[in-house]
Design a protein around this motif. Structure first.
Motif, PDB file in Angstrom:
ATOM      1  N   THR A  38     -20.628 -40.533   5.994  1.00  0.00           N
ATOM      2  CA  THR A  38     -21.091 -40.324   6.619  1.00  0.00           C
ATOM      3  C   THR A  38     -20.755 -40.475   8.440  1.00  0.00           C
ATOM      4  O   THR A  38     -21.537 -39.752   9.320  1.00  0.00           O
ATOM      5  CB  THR A  38     -22.484 -41.702   6.713  1.00  0.00           C
ATOM      6  N   ASP A  39     -19.667 -39.980   7.990  1.00  0.00           N
ATOM      7  CA  ASP A  39     -18.394 -40.218   9.837  1.00  0.00           C
ATOM      8  C   ASP A  39     -18.885 -38.607  10.301  1.00  0.00           C
ATOM      9  O   ASP A  39     -17.991 -39.129  10.992  1.00  0.00           O
ATOM     10  CB  ASP A  39     -17.668 -40.855   9.867  1.00  0.00           C
ATOM     11  N   THR A  40     -18.712 -37.310   9.005  1.00  0.00           N
ATOM     12  CA  THR A  40     -18.309 -36.904   9.984  1.00  0.00           C
ATOM     13  C   THR A  40     -19.183 -35.694  10.120  1.00  0.00           C
ATOM     14  O   THR A  40     -19.982 -36.111  10.117  1.00  0.00           O
ATOM     15  CB  THR A  40     -17.393 -36.042   7.995  1.00  0.00           C
ATOM     16  N   ASP A  41     -18.103 -34.545  10.491  1.00  0.00           N
ATOM     17  CA  ASP A  41     -19.943 -33.045  11.217  1.00  0.00           C
ATOM     18  C   ASP A  41     -21.151 -32.963   9.563  1.00  0.00           C
ATOM     19  O   ASP A  41     -21.776 -33.018  10.405  1.00  0.00           O
ATOM     20  CB  ASP A  41     -19.241 -32.620  11.104  1.00  0.00           C
ATOM     21  N   MET A  42     -20.278 -33.752   8.705  1.00  0.00           N
ATOM     22  CA  MET A  42     -21.324 -33.006   7.802  1.00  0.00           C
ATOM     23  C   MET A  42     -22.938 -34.281   7.726  1.00  0.00           C
ATOM     24  O   MET A  42     -23.560 -33.662   7.734  1.00  0.00           O
ATOM     25  CB  MET A  42     -20.929 -33.586   6.244  1.00  0.00           C
ATOM     26  N   TYR A  79     -26.081 -31.085   7.815  1.00  0.00           N
ATOM     27  CA  TYR A  79     -26.435 -31.434   7.097  1.00  0.00           C
ATOM     28  C   TYR A  79     -28.146 -32.686   7.003  1.00  0.00           C
ATOM     29  O   TYR A  79     -28.766 -32.260   6.617  1.00  0.00           O
ATOM     30  CB  TYR A  79     -26.515 -31.247   5.773  1.00  0.00           C
ATOM     31  N   HIS A  80     -27.619 -33.565   8.061  1.00  0.00           N
ATOM     32  CA  HIS A  80     -29.008 -34.316   7.966  1.00  0.00           C
ATOM     33  C   HIS A  80     -29.713 -33.351   9.112  1.00  0.00           C
ATOM     34  O   HIS A  80     -31.553 -33.527   9.232  1.00  0.00           O
ATOM     35  CB  HIS A  80     -28.265 -35.334   8.612  1.00  0.00           C
ATOM     36  N   ASN A 123     -36.889 -36.301   6.669  1.00  0.00           N
ATOM     37  CA  ASN A 123     -35.616 -35.803   5.626  1.00  0.00           C
ATOM     38  C   ASN A 123     -36.092 -37.013   3.894  1.00  0.00           C
ATOM     39  O   ASN A 123     -36.919 -37.978   4.251  1.00  0.00           O
ATOM     40  CB  ASN A 123     -34.830 -36.684   6.087  1.00  0.00           C
ATOM     41  N   ALA A 124     -34.728 -36.459   3.014  1.00  0.00           N
ATOM     42  CA  ALA A 124     -35.306 -37.539   1.907  1.00  0.00           C
ATOM     43  C   ALA A 124     -34.074 -36.934   1.695  1.00  0.00           C
ATOM     44  O   ALA A 124     -32.904 -36.495   1.743  1.00  0.00           O
ATOM     45  CB  ALA A 124     -36.560 -36.397   1.081  1.00  0.00           C
ATOM     46  N   ALA A 125     -33.525 -38.132  -0.340  1.00  0.00           N
ATOM     47  CA  ALA A 125     -31.884 -37.407  -0.437  1.00  0.00           C
ATOM     48  C   ALA A 125     -31.876 -37.209  -1.624  1.00  0.00           C
ATOM     49  O   ALA A 125     -32.961 -38.352  -2.390  1.00  0.00           O
ATOM     50  CB  ALA A 125     -31.390 -38.842  -0.022  1.00  0.00           C
ATOM     51  N   CYS A 126     -31.180 -37.060  -2.208  1.00  0.00           N
ATOM     52  CA  CYS A 126     -30.489 -36.707  -3.419  1.00  0.00           C
ATOM     53  C   CYS A 126     -30.416 -38.437  -4.319  1.00  0.00           C
ATOM     54  O   CYS A 126     -29.913 -39.033  -3.109  1.00  0.00           O
ATOM     55  CB  CYS A 126     -30.065 -36.594  -4.505  1.00  0.00           C
ATOM     56  N   CYS A 177     -27.068 -40.755  -2.659  1.00  0.00           N
ATOM     57  CA  CYS A 177     -26.629 -39.857  -1.269  1.00  0.00           C
ATOM     58  C   CYS A 177     -26.957 -40.487   0.371  1.00  0.00           C
ATOM     59  O   CYS A 177     -28.510 -40.473   0.366  1.00  0.00           O
ATOM     60  CB  CYS A 177     -27.835 -37.987  -1.316  1.00  0.00           C
ATOM     61  N   PRO A 178     -26.058 -40.045   0.981  1.00  0.00           N
ATOM     62  CA  PRO A 178     -26.670 -41.243   2.072  1.00  0.00           C
ATOM     63  C   PRO A 178     -26.459 -39.935   3.481  1.00  0.00           C
ATOM     64  O   PRO A 178     -26.804 -40.263   4.308  1.00  0.00           O
ATOM     65  CB  PRO A 178     -25.572 -42.190   2.267  1.00  0.00           C
ATOM     66  N   VAL A 179     -26.530 -38.651   3.240  1.00  0.00           N
ATOM     67  CA  VAL A 179     -26.656 -38.038   3.960  1.00  0.00           C
ATOM     68  C   VAL A 179     -28.391 -37.626   3.775  1.00  0.00           C
ATOM     69  O   VAL A 179     -28.851 -36.961   5.694  1.00  0.00           O
ATOM     70  CB  VAL A 179     -25.480 -36.427   3.504  1.00  0.00           C
TER      71      VAL A 179
END
Ligand code: SF4
Length: 591
Positions: A227-231, A235-236, A282-285, A288-290
């Motif tokens: 959760t701290d990365t650029d990802m 993606y979010h 947004n939604a998530a699988c 997944c916190p992303v």
């Protein structure tokens, strides 16, 4: 929950009965992609057609599902109606967690139900329910009815097909919990062939927390890294559609049936534009916190007075490319409206969009006429594409039924193979160059995610086919390890082999953790042996001329380089598949 063997539920739709089977192999095939291939070699019939009722439809999860974030995917494996060979398709939603909490490592469905049916499973139940009244219903109506019929909201995952799956379209997807899909290579048709309209998985079990003292700290570390990365921001925030503007800028975005690789009109369908105008939430699988799933809306006027209905529709880079840039539809609401039609009939949006792009050019060139397409197809005209998408999903006439079997099948019949944008299957949304074209055309899933060929094209200079193929083979090995853990590939920058080993150890899979290199190599070989056992001939793969006609930010395509890549990659694949097919160890029924 943590066990060295696999707990697999097999359901025979012919008899309506299920059996729990305990299988060895955790330390050699891990789970996910490895387990799916292992199960296909046990239950599959490599020399019989995909439509044989005895062929299995497999869903497999991994050893870390439910234990660490983003271990959120399920691997679906089957003999594909697209090419009649072994295929894998990956989907998320709640499917993986629901299987985990139903206390299963895999579900294997064989046989054909006498009447349209739904399978409902949980940790202590199995029901095969006759649902003739759902046959012919679209995906939305089916979802609504299944949610009402089966309890378990929150723990439950619903897999379902639309009419495209019922008619056997090789572009039919299996929808997962509305916003995710087992999209490619026709899993929906395999369900349709089995008279199986839906699968409801109720994760109604529970498990004690992991006892290891290392686990809570490691979980927190992984969570923080993810959760701290650029990802997170990539993606979010904008999500995968951020690629639209980037690829357009570097002239690597397929546009107008790949007649172009850049166009100023794309500015109206970038990820940024969708976020500004059409993003609802947004939604998530599960797990997944992303939360990379972006949900927009379509709004339709249904009466002369100002009365509207609206539907929520998820979008990503790939669907936007397939029915946006490939069709030159340059309005985000028009793109969402076409995606909405594809979703409703249960088509894979990527395959269907690329197929309609070919049909439009074929119509322009006079190879086909409106007698075939029924409606006028013209680049940029979203109304025509909505109608055509419906015809493709329902198989309205012979032309659409053939196109639904694959663009090249239609091109073989009508002509126009040169401009069919097919790389093993309808292309993905990248036109980065020769390495990517060879990797998707020959790759096991024919997915841009089989290996990082698209990134190699962008980063590497020079044209050394041996070096590029060595990269593809090595990169694939890393990815099959991740997909055997069922990690979302968006987390590949975080889940290094060392971190995966730590995660496995912390939950008790020490032996597997200590042999990840050998295990991933074994899985890579097993998958290729499985694909080749079902008839794949990598050296016979062809790449249509259109892919050589383009110019990217790196320049024009090099036919000799592409040929060398293809030849050397085909040899490498043969090399990976050389050991004889292993017979899985005997399994014993648990009950
Ligand atoms: S990043 Fe997106 S696709 Fe991956 S698990 Fe999370 S929500 Fe699902």
């Amino acid at each position: 929950m943590i066990r060295d063997n696999f707990r697999v539920l097999t359901v025979d739709l012919g008899t309506g009965r299920g059996t729990i089977v305990t299988m060895e192999g955790r330390d050699s095939v891990a789970g996910g992609s490895g387990l799916a291939a292992h199960l296909f070699m046990k239950y599959g019939k490599p020399d019989r057609p995909w439509s044989d009722p005895d062929q299995p439809l497999i869903f497999a999860i991994g050893p870390l599902t439910g234990c660490f974030p983003l271990m959120s995917k399920t691997v679906c494996a089957f003999k594909s109606p697209y090419h009649d060979q072994y295929a894998e398709s990956h989907g998320g939603g709640r499917s993986a967690l629901s299987l985990r909490f139903a206390d299963l490592d895999a579900l294997v469905v064989t046989g054909r139900a006498a009447r349209p049916s739904v399978i409902s499973i949980g940790s202590r139940h199995l029901e095969v329910k006759e649902v003739h009244y759902l046959w012919g219903r679209d995906l939305y109506a089916t979802g609504k009815m299944l949610r009402g019929m089966f309890k378990g909201a929150g723990h439950r995952s619903i897999l379902r097909i639309g009419q495209a799956g019922e008619i056997g379209s090789a572009m039919a997807c299996i929808n997962v919990d509305t916003y995710r899909h087992f999209g490619r290579l026709g899993g929906g048709a395999v369900m349709g062939n089995k008279n199986l309209k839906g699968i409801v998985i109720n994760g109604d079990g529970s498990f004690p927390l992991m006892e290891s003292k290392d686990y809570p700290k490691l979980f927190q570390d992984v969570y923080t890294k993810l959760t701290d990365t650029d990802m997170m921001s990539k993606y979010h925030d904008i999500g995968t559609p951020i690629n639209m503007a980037i690829l357009n800028e570097v002239k690597m975005l397929p546009i107008r049936n790949l007649q172009r690789t850049t166009d100023p009109g794309i500015s109206e369908i970038t990820g940024e534009k969708f976020a500004e105008l059409a993003l609802l939430r947004n939604a998530a699988c599960g797990g997944c916190p992303v939360g990379c799933i972006h949900i927009g809306f379509v709004r339709e006027r249904f009466r002369k007075e100002h009365r509207f209905l609206y539907r929520q529709v998820s979008y990503d880079h790939e669907p936007i490319f397939a029915v946006g840039s490939m069709l030159s539809v340059e309005n985000c609401f028009a793109v969402l409206a076409i995606i909405d039609v594809a979703e409703k009939v249960g088509l894979d949006v990527m395959s269907a969009g690329v197929a309609l792009a070919w049909a439009t050019e074929a119509l322009e060139k006079g190879i086909i006429s409106e007698k075939e397409t029924i409606t006028r197809l013209s680049f940029g005209d979203s109304e025509g594409y909505k109608e055509a998408m419906q015809h493709l999903g329902l198989g309205t006439n012979e032309f659409y039924r053939l196109l639904g079997q694959g663009t090249l099948k239609a091109a073989e019949h009508y002509g126009g193979k040169d401009f069919a944008c097919v790389l093993g299957q309808e292309m993905a949304g990248y036109a980065t160059g020769e390495v990517y074209f060879a990797s998707q055309a020959l790759g096991l899933r024919h997915s841009h995610l089989d290996s990082g060929g698209y990134s190699y094209d962008q980063k590497e200079k020079g044209k050394d086919p041996a070096k590029a193929v060595a990269f593809l083979v090595k990169d694939e090995q890393g990815r099959v390890l991740l997909t055997s853990m069922v990690a979302c590939l968006f987390a590949r920058g975080v889940y290094s082999d060392a971190l995966l080993a730590d995660c496995l150890k912390s939950v008790g899979y020490g032996a597997l953790a200590d042999s990840l290199d050998a295990v991933s190599k074994n899985i890579q070989q097993l998958r290729w042996r499985t694909r080749i056992a079902t008839g794949y001939r990598p050296e016979e793969v062809t790449i249509p001329k259109r892919f050589l006609e383009i110019t990217t930010g790196k320049g024009s395509m090099d036919a000799d380089y592409l040929t060398a890549l293809k030849d050397q990659y085909a040899k490498a694949i043969r090399g990976l598949a050389v050991p004889p097919v292993e017979v899985p160890p005997a399994s014993k029924p648990e009950s």
